[in-house]
Design a protein around this motif. Sequence first.
Motif, PDB file in Angstrom:
ATOM      1  N   HIS A  23      -7.694  31.064 -22.138  1.00  0.00           N
ATOM      2  CA  HIS A  23      -7.438  30.644 -23.511  1.00  0.00           C
ATOM      3  C   HIS A  23      -8.722  30.076 -24.099  1.00  0.00           C
ATOM      4  N   THR A  24      -9.008  30.490 -25.318  1.00  0.00           N
ATOM      5  CA  THR A  24     -10.134  29.916 -26.035  1.00  0.00           C
ATOM      6  C   THR A  24      -9.585  28.900 -27.009  1.00  0.00           C
ATOM      7  N   SER A  25      -9.871  27.667 -26.771  1.00  0.00           N
ATOM      8  CA  SER A  25      -9.338  26.622 -27.644  1.00  0.00           C
ATOM      9  C   SER A  25     -10.073  26.656 -28.969  1.00  0.00           C
ATOM     10  N   GLU A  26      -9.328  26.693 -30.060  1.00  0.00           N
ATOM     11  CA  GLU A  26      -9.902  26.708 -31.386  1.00  0.00           C
ATOM     12  C   GLU A  26      -9.469  25.459 -32.128  1.00  0.00           C
ATOM     13  N   VAL A  27     -10.240  25.101 -33.138  1.00  0.00           N
ATOM     14  CA  VAL A  27      -9.936  23.908 -33.909  1.00  0.00           C
ATOM     15  C   VAL A  27      -9.352  24.313 -35.241  1.00  0.00           C
ATOM     16  N   PRO A  31      -5.159  29.332 -42.077  1.00  0.00           N
ATOM     17  CA  PRO A  31      -6.253  29.709 -41.181  1.00  0.00           C
ATOM     18  C   PRO A  31      -6.970  30.992 -41.615  1.00  0.00           C
ATOM     19  N   VAL A  32      -6.262  31.902 -42.273  1.00  0.00           N
ATOM     20  CA  VAL A  32      -6.902  33.149 -42.717  1.00  0.00           C
ATOM     21  C   VAL A  32      -7.885  32.851 -43.841  1.00  0.00           C
ATOM     22  N   TYR A  84      -5.776  33.872 -36.127  1.00  0.00           N
ATOM     23  CA  TYR A  84      -6.499  32.779 -36.771  1.00  0.00           C
ATOM     24  C   TYR A  84      -5.671  31.501 -36.819  1.00  0.00           C
ATOM     25  N   ARG A  85      -4.549  31.467 -36.087  1.00  0.00           N
ATOM     26  CA  ARG A  85      -3.661  30.296 -36.094  1.00  0.00           C
ATOM     27  C   ARG A  85      -3.712  29.622 -34.737  1.00  0.00           C
TER      28      ARG A  85
END
Length: 529
Positions: free
Chosen positions: A214-218, A269-270, A337-338
């Motif tokens: 998993h790539t953690s996104e902010v 997010p988009v 993107y969410r």
Amino acid sequence: MINMNLLLMPAIVPGLLGALIGIAAAIPSTFLVIRAIQKNKADKDTAKAKTILDEAKLEAKNLKKEAVLEAKEETLRITSECEQEVKNRRAEIQKAENRISQREEFLDKKEESIEKKNEALDKAKSDLEAKEQDLQKRIAEQDKVDAQMTAELERISKLSKDEAKKELIAKYEDEAKKDAAILIREIESNARDEADKKAKEIVTLAIQKTAVDHTSEVTVSTVDLPNDEVKGRIIGREGRNIRALESATGVDLIIDDTPEAVVISSFDPVRREIARISLEKLILDGRIHPARIEEMVEKVTKDIETTIKEEGEAAVFDAGIHGMHPELIKLLGRLKYRTSYGQNVLKHSLEVSYLAGLMASELGANVQVAKRGGLLHDIGKAIDHETEGTHISIGVDVATKYKESKDVIHCIAAHHGGVEYESLEAILVQTADAISSSRPGARRESLEAYIKRLTQLEEIANGFKGVDTSFAIQAGREIRIIVKPEEVSDEQALFMAKDIAKKIEKEMEYPGQIKVNVIRETRNVDYAK
């Protein structure tokens, strides 16, 4: 010619005169003949008229006789019908009179029977009143005896009636709880022995097969700036560039708070991704003005839409699902993107789909429904910033709109336990969602929310009577509760664990599940001298 006629006139005139005289002589005889003829004719007419009159009189006489006969016959017929009708009416009246007579006899008998019953009831009532008086008398005597016995028992036991009742109820309640706790422990132990082994095998196998990174996104994007000059160009004269960018993308740009960086903030997010990519390309291009900003945002928006469609198609292909509506595929792509607690929702949905499908295969459930429900369970998060409602209700509405099956829609509706489970596939999707979101490293929380959750856990546990102390451990996945052994029995500890778990479910929101572990121990200490 005229002269000849004139010559003949003397000869003709005498002849004419003779003829006229003959005619005149014949006229009287002619009149006599005519009169005789007329008289003969009149006689004949008179005879004929008389004959006709006689015939008419005879015919009239015959007609009169026929009319009289017909009248007599009609009179006889009418008289006969009237007599028959009178006879019928008399018969009906006779029948009615017979029925009335029978009914009167029946009513008389019934009235006599009712009178007898009333007499019997009156007698029974009087007997009952007598018995009731006797019973009241006996009850009063018994109450007096009971009062004496109760007073004697209270004197001997040194307890009041209410105190004895409470003590007896408490005794039986403790015994019932003890029996129930023993039975529950035996059932849970047997079920746990059978279920844990199978569940661990299935879950372990599913997790091993679906181990993904998993790539953690902010939730807030940041664009680095090469120098402060670029920052000024982004702002533009009197802020026209930054206003144009915010207007075109629908985001908020924060420039002054962070040196050499632009912070992009947006609930969508988009939009945030469109703004980030547009700003990075504008910085590389170097031409930053309102017209160029609008042109760049429009181009990036088209690229993002293409990317969204491709990501959705890739997710559907990777999950092995076919026949999904194109609009649902686009919404899946938006989940790229969410993020939720730092976890990418599209990758989370794919992992849930894999886990649910594998567990369904092991248990003999419908694999396609489990995989499809797992992939779409968070589809509402793609538009939850644009539509009112929870992501579950939004997801159910979207899936219904695009003709998903009832089983898949139920998986979406039940994946947080909001509705009662109606299928094994729905339980598997909920389980896969909990595994994916609660495994170590899957999600990140803010420190404040993390500390608040741990504190609330301990406060709930400490609020129960008999709790000595409690500890929230394993990042809030378990709460260990130490009870006072002199106040809480083993059976009560079992019920306390269940009560605390129910209160946590009711009052808290948390990912995954929390283990409630109630510990009761008795320490006996002695010294050898």
